[in-house]
Write an enzyme that holds these catalytic residues in place. Structure first.
Site, PDB file in Angstrom:
ATOM      1  N   THR A 127     -77.804  21.120  54.920  1.00 50.91           N
ATOM      2  CA  THR A 127     -79.106  21.707  54.129  1.00 50.91           C
ATOM      3  C   THR A 127     -78.950  23.121  53.757  1.00 50.91           C
ATOM      4  O   THR A 127     -78.020  23.779  54.506  1.00 50.91           O
ATOM      5  CB  THR A 127     -80.272  21.599  55.098  1.00 50.91           C
ATOM      6  OG1 THR A 127     -81.296  21.808  54.468  1.00 50.91           O
ATOM      7  CG2 THR A 127     -80.140  22.511  56.405  1.00 50.91           C
ATOM      8  N   GLY A 146     -90.471  14.185  45.328  1.00 50.00           N
ATOM      9  CA  GLY A 146     -91.233  15.294  44.812  1.00 50.00           C
ATOM     10  C   GLY A 146     -91.752  16.237  45.883  1.00 50.00           C
ATOM     11  O   GLY A 146     -92.853  16.718  45.676  1.00 50.00           O
ATOM     12  N   ASP A 198     -95.073  22.494  49.774  1.00 51.74           N
ATOM     13  CA  ASP A 198     -94.151  21.366  50.181  1.00 51.74           C
ATOM     14  C   ASP A 198     -94.864  20.446  51.060  1.00 51.74           C
ATOM     15  O   ASP A 198     -95.569  20.957  52.241  1.00 51.74           O
ATOM     16  CB  ASP A 198     -93.060  21.755  51.037  1.00 51.74           C
ATOM     17  CG  ASP A 198     -91.880  21.000  51.277  1.00 51.74           C
ATOM     18  OD1 ASP A 198     -92.020  19.773  51.536  1.00 51.74           O
ATOM     19  OD2 ASP A 198     -90.684  21.243  51.687  1.00 51.74           O
ATOM     20  N   ARG A 240     -94.189  17.609  52.725  1.00 52.74           N
ATOM     21  CA  ARG A 240     -93.191  16.884  53.497  1.00 52.74           C
ATOM     22  C   ARG A 240     -93.545  16.839  54.855  1.00 52.74           C
ATOM     23  O   ARG A 240     -93.603  17.966  55.471  1.00 52.74           O
ATOM     24  CB  ARG A 240     -91.865  16.792  53.113  1.00 52.74           C
ATOM     25  CG  ARG A 240     -91.283  16.353  51.754  1.00 52.74           C
ATOM     26  CD  ARG A 240     -89.822  16.706  51.279  1.00 52.74           C
ATOM     27  NE  ARG A 240     -89.648  18.046  51.382  1.00 52.74           N
ATOM     28  CZ  ARG A 240     -88.484  18.635  50.787  1.00 52.74           C
ATOM     29  NH1 ARG A 240     -87.330  17.887  50.562  1.00 52.74           N
ATOM     30  NH2 ARG A 240     -88.270  20.046  50.568  1.00 52.74           N
ATOM     31  N   CYS A 244     -85.303  11.107  45.228  1.00 56.77           N
ATOM     32  CA  CYS A 244     -85.509  11.562  43.924  1.00 56.77           C
ATOM     33  C   CYS A 244     -85.049  10.763  42.930  1.00 56.77           C
ATOM     34  O   CYS A 244     -83.875  10.749  42.235  1.00 56.77           O
ATOM     35  CB  CYS A 244     -84.627  12.986  43.835  1.00 56.77           C
ATOM     36  SG  CYS A 244     -84.984  13.873  42.099  1.00 56.77           S
ATOM     37  N   THR A 290     -91.275  25.707  39.873  1.00 57.89           N
ATOM     38  CA  THR A 290     -91.602  24.496  40.775  1.00 57.89           C
ATOM     39  C   THR A 290     -92.651  24.478  41.728  1.00 57.89           C
ATOM     40  O   THR A 290     -93.507  23.712  41.897  1.00 57.89           O
ATOM     41  CB  THR A 290     -90.231  23.919  41.283  1.00 57.89           C
ATOM     42  OG1 THR A 290     -90.426  22.660  41.833  1.00 57.89           O
ATOM     43  CG2 THR A 290     -89.570  24.906  42.294  1.00 57.89           C
TER      44      THR A 290
END
Length: 372
Positions: free
Chosen positions: A319, A263, A296, A298, A224, A284
């Site tokens: 996490t 992101g 998401d 990822r 980030c 977001t």
């Protein structure tokens, strides 16, 4: 021999996808093929105005392919898969860009679709390429030209696109390593990994001397720029990164995997586009979907490959995100326990933190500051 041939075929397939990604990012047109035919596609974000006429059909319409997320944002409900919108052939590129980038709606631009339906599967597959390329997932599409004037275009198959994530996550190389003392621990080593396909570089930050015979404290951290480097107040990324390093150092050692997934996987340019939409009132997750992305994007296959290369198969995961726990479970990395990460809240990120808890399913952390 069969295994060697399979490996050769996989590499050739991944290379075609890599070339297709480069072509799209450069504003060039490609063919997406399967056994039933060909779709010619060009990324709207990179399309030149002079090329618009190439995509106008005989009936005077221009076909635009969008993700279901973007379709929903435009009010085109009832399309669970990619959709194709036929627009008037004289629609300006500026108007189409506004439709595709999520900064307005069809109604707001006074551009009425001629038809809305399910996208051609080949054009729909191209949307996945856009996500890999971190460009807006929106394409102009048409059938091949008469006489195959498109023979010089790069061709990539639906199978190539579907298999690419599996190959990409597996092909990882250590390229360098060095001792890098940090404020939280002077005994740190950075190991850089490079993807064989995709060329992204990820860093394993090995703190002190973790004992791999026991569960190793591990943080999966997506890069980030705004938060990690510049201490942006819009997110909690920098605080979580520094907090993870400090906590790992205090418990005697572990690993932070610094992953090139800015992101939530959409890239820096799209993250800033999402920020602009948040200024208009979206949260977001809504902003990402408004741009045509999933909540998401990822993929943690590369994190699994890095951990296995480091000889780590049991972890204590730092996490608040249950998706990371699930991702490691899929690749047979055992998450023995979770260590929550606190995040200082402020007037700029309180809504962001609340959204992650309420809508993205993030788990509890000791939050400091604002009442969330």
């Amino acid at each position: 021999m069969a295994s060697a041939q399979n490996e050769h075929d996989e590499r050739a397939s991944a290379l075609r996808v890599e070339r297709a990604i480069v072509e799209l990012r450069r504003g060039r047109t490609i063919d997406v093929v399967d056994s039933h035919g060909v779709a010619v596609v060009a990324a709207i974000e990179r399309l030149h105005p002079d090329e618009m006429s190439d995509f106008v059909a005989a009936d005077g319409s221009l076909s635009l392919v969008l993700t279901p997320e973007r379709g929903e944002a435009l009010g085109l409900v009832g399309h669970p898969s990619a959709l194709e919108i036929a627009l008037p052939g004289d629609t300006s590129l500026q108007s189409i860009l506004r439709l595709a980038t999520g900064m307005t709606s069809i109604g707001g631009e006074h551009v009425e679709p001629l038809r809305v339906g399910q996208a051609d599967p080949r054009a729909a597959a191209a949307l996945t390429l856009a996500r890999h390329a971190q460009i807006i997932p929106a394409f102009a599409t048409r059938d091949p030209a008469e006489g195959r004037a498109d023979l010089l275009l790069l061709q990539v198959s639906i199978d190539d696109i579907e298999n690419y994530p599996l190959i990409r996550g597996r092909e990882l190389q250590r390229v360098s390593r060095a001792r890098v003392p940090l404020a939280a621990s002077e005994n740190c080593e950075f190991i850089v990994y490079r993807e064989r396909f995709g060329d992204a570089e990820h860093v394993a930050i090995v703190i002190d001397a973790p004992d791999s015979t026991k569960p190793v404290p591990v943080r999966l951290h997506s890069a980030c720029l705004t938060g990690d480097l510049l201490a942006s107040l819009r997110c909690d990324c920098g605080d979580q990164l520094r907090g993870a390093v400090e906590r790992i150092a205090k418990v005697g050692g572990g690993v932070v995997l610094y992953l090139a997934q800015e992101g939530r996987g959409i890239g820096l340019a799209n993250k800033l586009r999402a920020y602009a939409l948040q200024e208009q009132g979206l949260d977001t997750l809504q902003a990402d979907r408004h741009l045509g992305f999933r909540a998401d994007e990822r993929d943690y296959a590369v994190a699994c490959a890095m951990l296995k290369d480091l000889g780590i198969d049991r972890v204590v995961l730092l996490t608040n995100n249950p998706n990371k726990i699930a991702a490691l479970d899929v690749c047979k990395i055992e998450v023995v326990s979770r260590m929550p990460l606190p995040a200082p809240a402020n007037t700029h990120n309180a809504h962001y933190l609340r959204t992650k808890r309420k809508h993205a399913g993030h788990l509890a952390a000791e939050l400091e500051g604002a009442d969330l």
